[in-house]
Design an enzyme around this catalytic site. Structure first.
Site, PDB file in Angstrom:
ATOM      1  N   ALA A 178       0.820  -1.223   0.000  1.00  0.00           N
ATOM      2  CA  ALA A 178       0.000   0.000   0.000  1.00  0.00           C
ATOM      3  C   ALA A 178       0.855   1.276   0.000  1.00  0.00           C
ATOM      4  O   ALA A 178       0.461   2.294   0.562  1.00  0.00           O
ATOM      5  CB  ALA A 178      -0.960   0.011   1.197  1.00  0.00           C
ATOM      6  N   ARG A 179       1.980   1.208  -0.613  1.00  0.00           N
ATOM      7  CA  ARG A 179       2.917   2.334  -0.710  1.00  0.00           C
ATOM      8  C   ARG A 179       3.426   2.817   0.644  1.00  0.00           C
ATOM      9  O   ARG A 179       3.922   3.930   0.768  1.00  0.00           O
ATOM     10  CB  ARG A 179       2.302   3.503  -1.486  1.00  0.00           C
TER      11      ARG A 179
END
Ligand code: FMN
Length: 200
Positions: A178-179
């Protein structure tokens, strides 16, 4: 320590770099030797290119080049630079910044003496980063140096040498879900290396 070492970073960034260097050798198709070198001239204009990492230790990261090249001219005006490694398979990045100094003549001589003869003669033939009217001119230069050094060792050209980047900043980056990537920086101050975590 997890597999990257970023959950509990070691006090010494060279230790982490060495670990990632070994990880790259084990997992990547290539060793971690090609690195982007960024320089800036006296007006602050940046330039980037790949060079090969030939050695690293606590004194810094060494690469060899032509001393008349653009990068070497940049160092004469502004002896600061950045190195960048991308490890795509491991989803990691290493950023290094610091100041550059010339490798000693004796160290450069020793490295040059161990290069293949073709590379040694190529170093004489190339006036790196200066205009070349045709390939034939360079081949002619090569032929002249082959003749000059026939039957004897090829010495290091006076216009070829090494640079050592002495780091004062490292950043280790690892891609996460999710970055929400991991980023750990190291900065050198009078007390030594201090590390910190950054938002990705
Ligand atoms: C994989 C790769 C490795 C390279 N290694 C070196 C090197 O070790 N030293 C070097 O001077 N140029 C090397 N080059 C060429 C440089 O990228 C660059 O073209 C050259 O040094 C001239 O740069 P400058 O005019 O900015 O000084 C390499 C290029 C590639 C693609």
């Amino acid at each position: 320590m997890n597999e990257t070492g970023l959950d509990r970073p070691p006090a010494d960034p060279f230790e982490l770099f060495s670990q990632w260097y070994a990880d790259a050798r084990a997992h990547e198709r290539h060793e971690l030797t090609a690195m982007t070198l960024a320089t800036a001239d006296s007006k602050g204009r940046p330039a980037a290119r790949i060079v090969l990492l030939k050695h690293f230790d606590q004194d810094g990261f060494i690469f060899y080049t032509n001393l008349g090249s653009r990068k070497s001219a940049d160092f004469a005006a502004n002896p600061q630079a950045a190195l960048l490694f991308w490890l795509p398979v491991l989803e990691r990045q290493i950023r290094i910044e610091g100041s550059v100094v010339r490798v000693s003549d004796s160290e450069a001589d020793a490295y040059f003496a161990g290069r293949p003869r073709g590379s040694q003669l190529g170093a004489w033939a190339s006036l790196q980063s200066t205009p070349l009217d045709s390939r034939a001119t360079m081949e002619q230069r090569l032929a002249e140096f082959e003749k000059e050094y026939a039957g004897r060792d090829v010495p290091r050209p006076p216009y070829w040498g090494g640079w050592r980047l002495r780091p004062d900043h490292f950043e280790f980056w690892h891609e996460r879900e999710a970055r929400l990537h991991d980023r750990v920086t190291y900065a050198l101050d009078q007390e030594g290396w201090r590390h910190a975590r950054l938002y990705p």
